[in-house]
Design an enzyme around this catalytic site. Structure first.
Site, mmCIF file in Angstrom:
data_model
loop_
_atom_site.group_PDB
_atom_site.id
_atom_site.type_symbol
_atom_site.label_atom_id
_atom_site.label_comp_id
_atom_site.label_asym_id
_atom_site.label_seq_id
_atom_site.Cartn_x
_atom_site.Cartn_y
_atom_site.Cartn_z
ATOM 1 N N LYS A 268 65.148 -14.022 -78.220
ATOM 2 C CA LYS A 268 64.416 -12.907 -78.817
ATOM 3 C C LYS A 268 65.236 -12.395 -79.990
ATOM 4 O O LYS A 268 66.370 -11.938 -79.810
ATOM 5 C CB LYS A 268 64.182 -11.802 -77.792
ATOM 6 C CG LYS A 268 63.227 -12.225 -76.675
ATOM 7 C CD LYS A 268 62.862 -11.086 -75.752
ATOM 8 C CE LYS A 268 61.877 -11.552 -74.700
ATOM 9 N NZ LYS A 268 61.482 -10.458 -73.769
ATOM 10 N N ALA A 373 68.820 -16.802 -69.774
ATOM 11 C CA ALA A 373 68.758 -18.087 -69.084
ATOM 12 C C ALA A 373 67.414 -18.253 -68.378
ATOM 13 O O ALA A 373 66.894 -17.298 -67.784
ATOM 14 C CB ALA A 373 69.901 -18.192 -68.076
ATOM 15 N N PHE A 374 66.872 -19.458 -68.445
ATOM 16 C CA PHE A 374 65.622 -19.753 -67.773
ATOM 17 C C PHE A 374 65.848 -19.860 -66.266
ATOM 18 O O PHE A 374 66.889 -20.333 -65.809
ATOM 19 C CB PHE A 374 65.034 -21.062 -68.294
ATOM 20 C CG PHE A 374 63.965 -20.869 -69.331
ATOM 21 C CD1 PHE A 374 62.663 -21.249 -69.080
ATOM 22 C CD2 PHE A 374 64.264 -20.298 -70.557
ATOM 23 C CE1 PHE A 374 61.673 -21.074 -70.025
ATOM 24 C CE2 PHE A 374 63.288 -20.109 -71.510
ATOM 25 C CZ PHE A 374 61.979 -20.498 -71.249
ATOM 26 N N LEU A 375 64.844 -19.460 -65.510
ATOM 27 C CA LEU A 375 64.840 -19.649 -64.069
ATOM 28 C C LEU A 375 64.364 -21.065 -63.755
ATOM 29 O O LEU A 375 63.829 -21.757 -64.627
ATOM 30 C CB LEU A 375 63.930 -18.617 -63.411
ATOM 31 C CG LEU A 375 64.362 -17.154 -63.579
ATOM 32 C CD1 LEU A 375 63.300 -16.229 -63.001
ATOM 33 C CD2 LEU A 375 65.703 -16.908 -62.917
ATOM 34 N N ASP A 441 57.055 -0.420 -69.654
ATOM 35 C CA ASP A 441 56.157 -1.571 -69.786
ATOM 36 C C ASP A 441 56.305 -2.535 -68.608
ATOM 37 O O ASP A 441 56.412 -3.736 -68.796
ATOM 38 C CB ASP A 441 56.449 -2.298 -71.104
ATOM 39 C CG ASP A 441 55.417 -3.371 -71.410
ATOM 40 O OD1 ASP A 441 54.232 -3.135 -71.140
ATOM 41 O OD2 ASP A 441 55.799 -4.443 -71.902
ATOM 42 N N GLU A 446 57.511 -10.147 -60.648
ATOM 43 C CA GLU A 446 57.529 -11.514 -60.135
ATOM 44 C C GLU A 446 58.538 -11.634 -59.012
ATOM 45 O O GLU A 446 59.548 -10.923 -58.978
ATOM 46 C CB GLU A 446 57.863 -12.504 -61.254
ATOM 47 C CG GLU A 446 56.782 -12.631 -62.310
ATOM 48 C CD GLU A 446 57.021 -13.802 -63.253
ATOM 49 O OE1 GLU A 446 57.691 -14.774 -62.824
ATOM 50 O OE2 GLU A 446 56.551 -13.757 -64.390
ATOM 51 N N ASP A 461 61.921 -9.496 -68.587
ATOM 52 C CA ASP A 461 61.324 -8.908 -69.789
ATOM 53 C C ASP A 461 61.656 -7.420 -69.890
ATOM 54 O O ASP A 461 60.809 -6.546 -69.671
ATOM 55 C CB ASP A 461 59.809 -9.115 -69.789
ATOM 56 C CG ASP A 461 59.210 -8.969 -71.187
ATOM 57 O OD1 ASP A 461 59.985 -8.790 -72.145
ATOM 58 O OD2 ASP A 461 57.985 -9.031 -71.318
#
Length: 572
Positions: A268, A373-375, A441, A446, A461
């Site tokens: 981002k 980092a991606f899950l 927001d 999840e 996020d």
């Protein structure tokens, strides 16, 4: 002739200015980054804590703690045993050395369902992914089998794809990129692999894990090998109408970067200066997404001992070399341009931004951004996305039921799964976290389906946090103030962070110094954390006065199943 000599002089002056700008904005930041580790070694405080000598033997057991009602009368004071031992030094290290952060995590003996992933199955899956990646690299960028995703508005695709393909060819010729890269090899010891294998029902990582420190270091240093749009933008398949833009600020510009170790992260970019506050007239759903908010949210989550935010680090990204030159997506190539100030810029296509006014620009090539980092893949670890019971209206008018009904929580408590699991307590944890960062927001949450109803909520996020340090949005705390319930473990951590020796703003300031983009937060934002923490503790104290401690302070299922000795250590 005099005019010709004057033209030559102007040309030389222009070339000199460009050379000076390139040296200052491109070469000098790289030299500074190379020198920084010698001055401020990066690393997670957990790793340093693991390397410190073992503490001295514990003193004799303290007398039994006072009655629960007496212990909870002033929640801005520390509970039993929170006095800091020792003199000055790092408050962050002292915090992580406190018994609340050193006790064994519950349950003490992991069961067969404790890890999220089966290691052998996960490694086989990732090997197949790497093999598929290597096969794709053997094909030419212009192969129709690798056509770009449909991300453009109607009528734009063919022209801009052709332009992007031409730009890719131009860069290949300029850089003499004629040889294929060596095939990637999956390393089981790669930090991102170990991060995935270390996820359990307790959190995304354990307190003492050195993997997070290594993962942050790798995301900060490893070169990128690809860049692409995020999956939520791809899922739109180009079905957009640029005349119906609801978010003119262009808040959702983000990319997926893959590194040389095959790990990947969500990028981002910087869209707002640190000292800029969100305008008062901005609705929360059109607010900017701030890269520094993502970084600070990770550090705060770790300090609160939630461990529910994926590891996030700041990085200076060269948008030309680390995005444009490595992307295979011709649509992404087509949105790069050079601004009148000679800065390299790019923007996203529909549905968020269709104009160059919403672009982000390097300086001239370097751009600040956060990398999260991606899950693990959803094929390996399915996740459940659930609307937040305290979701906001997301319209210019109108209110949700919880905003007008103070007894709304009584209704939520009767609905599955909030009537029989830790889900409601976890939502209150999330509300406390969001209130501290000022994030309005949180429309969904999840969680990993494998861990069932009692699984932790993933705090994804967080880029809309830390927007206004001068305002405390009390409505974010509605789950706590309406339900009057809080985990005992969460309350003990909040009490500790309200003390002078472990003050939240101080430990956050120290933790954020480790990041490459330090200072991540301005001083007013850090001080706002202390103010908001006091508001949370006052809210809990008010609930206790009305309902009693037994009704307000709750043990989650893990604490209830833990041995009594572990519970005794929790408050000492």
């Amino acid at each position: 002739m005099p005019g010709l000599r004057r033209d030559r002089l102007l040309t030389l002056l222009l070339l000199g200015a460009l050379l000076t700008a390139d040296l200052y904005f491109h070469l000098w930041p790289q030299v500074r980054r190379q020198l920084r580790p010698r001055e401020h070694p990066p690393g997670c405080p957990c790793a340093r804590r693991a390397a410190t000598p073992a503490p001295a033997p514990a003193p004799a057991p303290a007398p039994a703690s006072p009655a629960p009602r007496a212990a909870a009368r002033n929640f801005s004071r520390a509970g039993p045993g929170t006095e800091r031992r020792g003199g000055g030094g790092s408050k962050l290290q002292a915090l992580f050395a406190h018994p609340l952060y050193r006790d064994p995590e519950e349950p003490p003996l992991p069961g067969p369902e404790d890890p999220l992933l089966a290691s052998q199955e996960a490694l086989r899956y990732y090997r197949r992914k790497v093999a598929r990646w290597n096969r794709k690299q053997c094909c030419s960028p212009g192969n129709p089998a690798h056509s770009p995703d449909l991300l453009l508005c109607p009528g734009q695709r063919s022209q801009e794809v052709s332009w992007g393909r031409g730009r890719h060819k131009m860069y290949k010729e300029q850089l003499n990129l004629t040889s294929l890269d060596a095939p990637l090899q999956l390393r089981q010891e790669a930090s991102w692999v170990q991060f995935h294998l270390g996820i359990s029902r307790r959190g995304l990582y354990s307190r003492s894990s050195p993997v997070v420190s290594q993962l942050l270091h790798d995301m900060r240093r490893f070169p990128t090998i690809s860049a692409d749009y995020s999956q939520d933008e791809k899922a739109l398949l180009g079905a957009c109408d640029c005349t119906q833009i609801v978010k003119p600020s262009g808040v959702h510009l983000k990319l997926v970067l893959r590194f040389s170790d095959f790990g990947k992260a969500m990028f981002k970019p910087m869209r707002q200066q640190r000292d800029e506050e969100t305008p008062e007239d901005f609705f929360y759903f059109i607010d900017f997404q701030r890269h520094n908010a993502e970084i600070a949210a990770f550090h705060l989550d770790r300090i609160l001992d939630f461990r529910r935010v994926p590891p996030t680090v700041g990085r200076l990204v060269n948008v030309t070399k680390e995005i444009l030159e490595v992307t295979k997506n011709e649509i992404l190539q087509s949105v790069f341009f050079v601004s009148p100030a000679s800065n390299v810029c790019f923007f996203a296509k529909c549905p968020y931004m269709c104009k160059t006014e919403y672009a982000v620009c390097g300086n001239p090539h370097l751009l600040e951004g956060s990398l999260s980092a991606f899950l693990p893949s959803l094929n390996l670890a399915p996740r459940l996305s659930v609307p937040n019971p305290w979701i906001r209206s997301y319209s210019l008018a109108g209110k949700e039921e919880w905003e007008v009904n103070p007894l709304y929580c009584d209704t939520v408590k009767q609905i599955y799964p909030y009537n029989s699991s830790n889900r409601l307590l976890n939502i209150i944890d999330m509300a406390i976290f969001d209130f501290l960062i000022g994030n309005m927001d949180r429309h969904h949450y999840e969680m990993f389906t494998k861990f069932g109803d009692d699984g932790f909520l993933i705090h994804l996020d967080n880029a809309r946090g830390f927007g206004r340090h001068s305002q405390d949005e009390l409505s974010i705390l509605s789950p706590l103030s309406q339900c009057c319930r809080i985990k005992k473990k969460t309350l003990l951590h909040l009490q500790l962070l309200a003390q002078a020796d472990y003050r939240l703003s101080d430990v956050m300031r120290e933790s954020l110094l480790e990041d490459q983009l330090s200072p991540v937060l301005t001083e007013p934002h850090l001080l706002a954390l202390d103010r908001r923490l006091q508001i949370i503790l006052q809210t809990v104290e008010g609930c206790v006065e009305v309902h009693g401690e037994q009704s307000v302070i709750a043990l989650d299922s893990a604490e209830q199943s833990a041995p009594d000795s572990s519970q005794a250590n929790l408050t000492s």
